[in-house]
Write a protein that holds these residues in place. Sequence first.
Motif, PDB file in Angstrom:
ATOM      1  N   THR A  53     -11.490   3.667 -16.700  1.00 33.05           N
ATOM      2  CA  THR A  53     -12.120   2.948 -17.557  1.00 33.05           C
ATOM      3  C   THR A  53     -10.979   1.880 -18.093  1.00 33.05           C
ATOM      4  O   THR A  53     -11.165   0.776 -18.708  1.00 33.05           O
ATOM      5  N   GLU A  54      -9.766   2.493 -18.340  1.00 37.81           N
ATOM      6  CA  GLU A  54      -8.601   1.673 -19.204  1.00 37.81           C
ATOM      7  C   GLU A  54      -7.743   0.851 -18.283  1.00 37.81           C
ATOM      8  O   GLU A  54      -7.178  -0.141 -18.474  1.00 37.81           O
ATOM      9  N   GLU A  55      -7.592   1.443 -17.101  1.00 35.77           N
ATOM     10  CA  GLU A  55      -6.504   0.859 -16.089  1.00 35.77           C
ATOM     11  C   GLU A  55      -7.348   0.498 -14.927  1.00 35.77           C
ATOM     12  O   GLU A  55      -8.345   0.934 -14.636  1.00 35.77           O
ATOM     13  N   SER A  56      -6.976  -0.651 -14.184  1.00 41.68           N
ATOM     14  CA  SER A  56      -7.636  -1.005 -13.206  1.00 41.68           C
ATOM     15  C   SER A  56      -7.182   0.130 -11.732  1.00 41.68           C
ATOM     16  O   SER A  56      -6.206   0.896 -11.930  1.00 41.68           O
ATOM     17  N   ARG A  57      -7.960  -0.116 -10.970  1.00 44.88           N
ATOM     18  CA  ARG A  57      -7.737   0.808  -9.551  1.00 44.88           C
ATOM     19  C   ARG A  57      -6.296   0.713  -9.101  1.00 44.88           C
ATOM     20  O   ARG A  57      -5.524   1.475  -8.639  1.00 44.88           O
ATOM     21  N   GLU A  58      -6.022  -0.894  -8.981  1.00 40.95           N
ATOM     22  CA  GLU A  58      -4.477  -1.094  -8.536  1.00 40.95           C
ATOM     23  C   GLU A  58      -3.448  -0.477  -9.280  1.00 40.95           C
ATOM     24  O   GLU A  58      -2.488  -0.035  -8.736  1.00 40.95           O
ATOM     25  N   SER A  59      -3.754  -0.150 -10.776  1.00 34.04           N
ATOM     26  CA  SER A  59      -2.853   0.352 -11.492  1.00 34.04           C
ATOM     27  C   SER A  59      -2.610   1.768 -11.262  1.00 34.04           C
ATOM     28  O   SER A  59      -1.654   2.500 -11.232  1.00 34.04           O
ATOM     29  N   ILE A  60      -3.817   2.435 -11.181  1.00 33.86           N
ATOM     30  CA  ILE A  60      -3.828   4.117 -10.796  1.00 33.86           C
ATOM     31  C   ILE A  60      -3.217   4.269  -9.385  1.00 33.86           C
ATOM     32  O   ILE A  60      -2.318   5.073  -9.237  1.00 33.86           O
ATOM     33  N   ILE A  61      -3.193   3.153  -8.485  1.00 31.22           N
ATOM     34  CA  ILE A  61      -2.718   3.616  -7.090  1.00 31.22           C
ATOM     35  C   ILE A  61      -1.338   3.148  -7.165  1.00 31.22           C
ATOM     36  O   ILE A  61      -0.443   3.970  -6.692  1.00 31.22           O
ATOM     37  N   ARG A  62      -0.792   2.293  -8.120  1.00 28.22           N
ATOM     38  CA  ARG A  62       0.623   1.987  -8.269  1.00 28.22           C
ATOM     39  C   ARG A  62       1.529   3.144  -9.195  1.00 28.22           C
ATOM     40  O   ARG A  62       2.361   3.718  -8.760  1.00 28.22           O
ATOM     41  N   GLN A  63       0.642   3.870  -9.984  1.00 28.35           N
ATOM     42  CA  GLN A  63       1.121   4.968 -10.758  1.00 28.35           C
ATOM     43  C   GLN A  63       1.352   5.922  -9.706  1.00 28.35           C
ATOM     44  O   GLN A  63       2.295   6.637  -9.771  1.00 28.35           O
ATOM     45  N   ALA A  64       0.381   6.156  -8.949  1.00 27.19           N
ATOM     46  CA  ALA A  64       0.637   7.233  -8.038  1.00 27.19           C
ATOM     47  C   ALA A  64       1.647   7.174  -7.050  1.00 27.19           C
ATOM     48  O   ALA A  64       2.416   7.986  -6.725  1.00 27.19           O
ATOM     49  N   ALA A  65       1.955   5.761  -6.593  1.00 23.81           N
ATOM     50  CA  ALA A  65       2.703   5.330  -5.738  1.00 23.81           C
ATOM     51  C   ALA A  65       4.277   5.876  -6.002  1.00 23.81           C
ATOM     52  O   ALA A  65       5.093   6.070  -5.424  1.00 23.81           O
ATOM     53  N   SER A  66       4.407   5.772  -7.589  1.00 26.67           N
ATOM     54  CA  SER A  66       5.687   5.941  -7.995  1.00 26.67           C
ATOM     55  C   SER A  66       6.012   7.278  -8.048  1.00 26.67           C
ATOM     56  O   SER A  66       7.169   7.721  -8.360  1.00 26.67           O
ATOM     57  N   PHE A  67       4.892   8.223  -7.928  1.00 28.16           N
ATOM     58  CA  PHE A  67       5.544   9.513  -7.665  1.00 28.16           C
ATOM     59  C   PHE A  67       5.355   9.925  -5.946  1.00 28.16           C
ATOM     60  O   PHE A  67       5.100  11.171  -5.640  1.00 28.16           O
ATOM     61  N   GLY A  68       5.138   9.055  -5.058  1.00 26.13           N
ATOM     62  CA  GLY A  68       5.038   9.310  -3.783  1.00 26.13           C
ATOM     63  C   GLY A  68       3.736   9.712  -3.313  1.00 26.13           C
ATOM     64  O   GLY A  68       3.610  10.309  -2.166  1.00 26.13           O
ATOM     65  N   MET A  69       2.737   9.464  -4.037  1.00 24.04           N
ATOM     66  CA  MET A  69       1.305   9.838  -3.551  1.00 24.04           C
ATOM     67  C   MET A  69       0.590   8.611  -3.155  1.00 24.04           C
ATOM     68  O   MET A  69       0.426   7.395  -3.680  1.00 24.04           O
ATOM     69  N   ASN A  70       0.098   8.792  -1.813  1.00 20.70           N
ATOM     70  CA  ASN A  70      -0.730   7.592  -1.145  1.00 20.70           C
ATOM     71  C   ASN A  70      -2.003   7.544  -1.446  1.00 20.70           C
ATOM     72  O   ASN A  70      -2.957   7.911  -0.505  1.00 20.70           O
ATOM     73  N   LEU A  71      -2.381   7.148  -2.436  1.00 28.07           N
ATOM     74  CA  LEU A  71      -3.863   6.933  -2.776  1.00 28.07           C
ATOM     75  C   LEU A  71      -4.501   5.803  -1.990  1.00 28.07           C
ATOM     76  O   LEU A  71      -5.752   6.221  -1.743  1.00 28.07           O
ATOM     77  N   ALA A  72      -3.826   4.809  -1.843  1.00 33.16           N
ATOM     78  CA  ALA A  72      -4.254   3.747  -1.314  1.00 33.16           C
ATOM     79  C   ALA A  72      -4.918   4.289   0.305  1.00 33.16           C
ATOM     80  O   ALA A  72      -5.843   3.818   0.668  1.00 33.16           O
ATOM     81  N   GLY A  73      -3.955   5.058   0.903  1.00 36.52           N
ATOM     82  CA  GLY A  73      -4.252   5.315   2.054  1.00 36.52           C
ATOM     83  C   GLY A  73      -5.343   6.307   2.139  1.00 36.52           C
ATOM     84  O   GLY A  73      -6.184   6.448   3.199  1.00 36.52           O
ATOM     85  N   VAL A 120      -7.946   6.250   0.139  1.00 33.99           N
ATOM     86  CA  VAL A 120      -9.169   5.401  -0.087  1.00 33.99           C
ATOM     87  C   VAL A 120      -9.558   4.725   1.093  1.00 33.99           C
ATOM     88  O   VAL A 120     -10.623   4.920   1.679  1.00 33.99           O
ATOM     89  N   ASP A 121      -8.600   4.298   1.796  1.00 35.54           N
ATOM     90  CA  ASP A 121      -8.936   3.799   3.368  1.00 35.54           C
ATOM     91  C   ASP A 121      -9.393   4.628   4.258  1.00 35.54           C
ATOM     92  O   ASP A 121     -10.223   4.332   5.141  1.00 35.54           O
ATOM     93  N   GLU A 122      -8.882   5.819   4.251  1.00 43.12           N
ATOM     94  CA  GLU A 122      -9.290   6.930   5.153  1.00 43.12           C
ATOM     95  C   GLU A 122     -10.702   7.603   4.828  1.00 43.12           C
ATOM     96  O   GLU A 122     -11.060   8.467   5.413  1.00 43.12           O
ATOM     97  N   GLY A 123     -11.384   7.180   3.612  1.00 43.11           N
ATOM     98  CA  GLY A 123     -12.568   7.490   3.252  1.00 43.11           C
ATOM     99  C   GLY A 123     -12.730   8.890   2.647  1.00 43.11           C
ATOM    100  O   GLY A 123     -13.609   9.612   2.693  1.00 43.11           O
TER     101      GLY A 123
END
Length: 243
Positions: free
Chosen positions: A58-78, A80-83
């Motif tokens: 609610t406070e951060e965009s989807r992209e912001s969450i994905i970017r935050q996760a990526a800074s820890f080596g977690m591929n949330l975008a992947g 999401v893509d994989e369902g």
Amino acid sequence: MERLKTGVPGFDELIGGGIPRGFFVAVVGEPGTGKTVFSIHYAWEGVREGDRVIYVTTEESRESIIRQAASFGMNLAGAVDEGKMIIIDALLRGKGDEWSLSDLSIEELVEKIIEAKKKLGYGRARLVVDSISAFWLDKPVMARKYSYNVKRVLYKWDFTALLVSQYSITTGEAYGWGLEHIADGVVRFTRRIVGGQMIRMVIIEKMRHTSHDLRVHEVDIVDGVGMRIGEPLQLRREDLELI
Ligand SMILES: Nc1ncnc2c1ncn2[C@@H]1O[C@H](COP(=O)(O)OP(=O)(O)OP(=O)(O)O)[C@@H](O)[C@H]1O
Ligand SMILES: [Mg+2]
């Protein structure tokens, strides 16, 4: 009792191995104390374990969450893509995006979460609502009723949930009263200045059916790695300075 790992090194040991399946846990604390980082770990651990994962932001965009996760080596975008995961973005407010909310109402939230769960399919699921307090900021007296409704309706969908609640900087109290009573667990992040430096810490205030740790533990957030729980803190009253 089946427990879900949070994926935060050092945390699950504090609560008997993880969060009991089906629990609704309130994650509370002041700004910048680690609530979102903790929630991202929980979501990523779900992806790794093959759970259905729904993250409402609610406070951060989807992209912001994905970017935050990526800074820890977690591929949330992947994920999401994989369902395997759906990130519901409440900031987009229905702008042609399938996974956004048209308004910040509890009814819409619950409806969208159920829709997302149907899409992801049958099976054990993890839910993060970051933050739930956004849904009652302008009507704090509804906090208890709303959180009760969320729990009651979503329980049968096999969710184990983190409900993030913000704490006021000025009073150090939650916005709205009652979530902590409805919740099966309460994890409280906080921060202090000790010796001229900010330290983050975590306390398990409540975890039903669990002999949980009662000590205050230091929390580290490290670039490329993420959150990890440190040693228990031995703080004297005179060492503490509230920010
Ligand atoms: N890549 C990183 N490396 C090191 N520290 C980081 C990194 N990313 C975030 N942090 C730390 O985490 C903090 C943010 O934590 P987080 O977003 O979990 O707070 P929060 O409790 O959700 O706050 P809010 O209530 O404002 O949403 C930052 O202020 C920073 O100190
Ligand atoms: Mg946050």
